[in-house]
Design an enzyme around this catalytic site. Structure first.
Site, mmCIF file in Angstrom:
data_model
loop_
_atom_site.group_PDB
_atom_site.id
_atom_site.type_symbol
_atom_site.label_atom_id
_atom_site.label_comp_id
_atom_site.label_asym_id
_atom_site.label_seq_id
_atom_site.Cartn_x
_atom_site.Cartn_y
_atom_site.Cartn_z
ATOM 1 N N TYR A 156 0.831 -1.200 0.000
ATOM 2 C CA TYR A 156 0.000 0.000 0.000
ATOM 3 C C TYR A 156 0.869 1.256 0.000
ATOM 4 O O TYR A 156 0.365 2.355 -0.245
ATOM 5 C CB TYR A 156 -0.914 0.054 1.233
ATOM 6 C CG TYR A 156 -1.936 -1.044 1.344
ATOM 7 C CD1 TYR A 156 -2.152 -1.961 0.309
ATOM 8 C CD2 TYR A 156 -2.702 -1.179 2.499
ATOM 9 C CE1 TYR A 156 -3.084 -2.975 0.435
ATOM 10 C CE2 TYR A 156 -3.642 -2.186 2.634
ATOM 11 C CZ TYR A 156 -3.822 -3.080 1.609
ATOM 12 O OH TYR A 156 -4.755 -4.085 1.738
ATOM 13 N N HIS B 118 0.583 -11.627 2.158
ATOM 14 C CA HIS B 118 -0.509 -10.959 1.451
ATOM 15 C C HIS B 118 -1.244 -11.892 0.479
ATOM 16 O O HIS B 118 -2.471 -11.846 0.380
ATOM 17 C CB HIS B 118 0.036 -9.738 0.711
ATOM 18 C CG HIS B 118 -0.956 -8.634 0.556
ATOM 19 N ND1 HIS B 118 -0.591 -7.319 0.387
ATOM 20 C CD2 HIS B 118 -2.312 -8.638 0.558
ATOM 21 C CE1 HIS B 118 -1.677 -6.567 0.290
ATOM 22 N NE2 HIS B 118 -2.731 -7.342 0.381
#
Length: 280
Positions: free
Chosen positions: A52, A110
């Site tokens: 991010y 992730h």
């Protein structure tokens, strides 16, 4: 602001709030302001990720906040390109440096990236980072049951959590049942489906009107009653407070069933199937 939020206990004994704040695309000063606002509103679970590119933003919000670090639960995630053991250890350290933090409460792989087939190696790095005190609890995102089984079989350690795409158009019933049977907590990413379509849904609107709540509140309450932990993103102080206000009403079995009927076989937002999807 004081807001009652129930606590959830993971299989390693760590507790965390039953709802959190997603921070995808909350970057820079505006992002730090939005996250600080959320903490003021009562959020104590903040979700970020290496990819991010806002771990520093989250760290800045923590520094600005009047709430102490120990009262917060901060999550970050290991990207797909760093799943070899040494790269994973370095990435975890880099995540901490970016956020100017001594530890993460939760750190997750992730995506499994099954074509690379390095997720067990990455998992061993998370296990060791937890032993070193860099992480309090370790888990994964987007792992299918076969991936989860391999982790426990090959390392002896199961994840405390699996964060998966979960919303009314893709309710992941089979995956959720598997998690429950194996004592792995479900966390929901994109709990509101990242789309205006769900906020116009007539079924959800009827339920919302019955409870004098917004559609978003109905959806988030649905997640909570499923036993999942939603992490909705919002930069609006008003919406942040609204999203927390889901613990003063209950959906009945009929209403829960009506929401469940909205799921679709092709309900994924971006067609990111963990069986084949590869994250960089």
């Amino acid at each position: 602001m004081s807001t009652f939020i129930p606590e959830i206990t993971l299989n390693d004994g760590i507790t965390l709030p039953a709802i959190g704040l997603g921070t995808y695309k909350l970057n820079g000063n505006a992002g730090a302001q939005a996250i600080d606002s959320a903490i003021d509103a009562g959020y104590r679970l903040i979700d970020t990720a290496y990819n991010y590119e806002n771990e520093g933003t989250v760290g800045e919000a923590i520094r600005r906040s009047s709430v102490s670090r120990k009262e917060l639960t901060i999550t970050s995630k290991l990207p797909g390109r760093y799943q070899t053991y040494d790269k994973a250890v370095t990435a975890i350290q880099e995540s901490l440096y970016r956020g100017n933090l001594d530890y993460y409460d939760l750190y997750l792989i992730h995506w499994p990236n099954p074509k690379q087939d390095q997720f067990v190696e990455a998992w061993q790095a998370l296990i060791d980072a937890k032993k070193w005190g860099l992480i309090r609890s370790i888990g994964v995102c987007n792992f299918l049951p076969e991936h989860l089984e391999r982790l426990e079989k090959e390392t002896g350690t199961k994840p405390s959590m699996n964060q998966i795409e979960l919303h009314p158009f893709f309710n992941q019933e089979d995956q959720r049942i598997w998690h429950e049977e194996h004592n792995i907590k479900t966390q929901s990413w994109s709990p509101l489906a990242r789309a205006s379509e769900v906020l116009r849904n007539e079924t959800l609107q009827e339920i919302a009107e019955h409870h004098n709540k917004t559609i978003s509140q109905i959806i988030l309450r649905w997640h909570h009653q499923l036993g999942a932990i939603p992490i909705p993103k919002s930069s609006s102080p008003q919406r942040q407070v609204e999203n927390l206000s889901i613990f003063d009403f209950t959906l009945n079995d009929t209403e829960m069933g009506r929401v469940a009927e909205l799921t679709r076989p092709d309900g994924r937002i971006n067609d990111q199937d963990p069986a084949v999807y590869e994250e960089f």
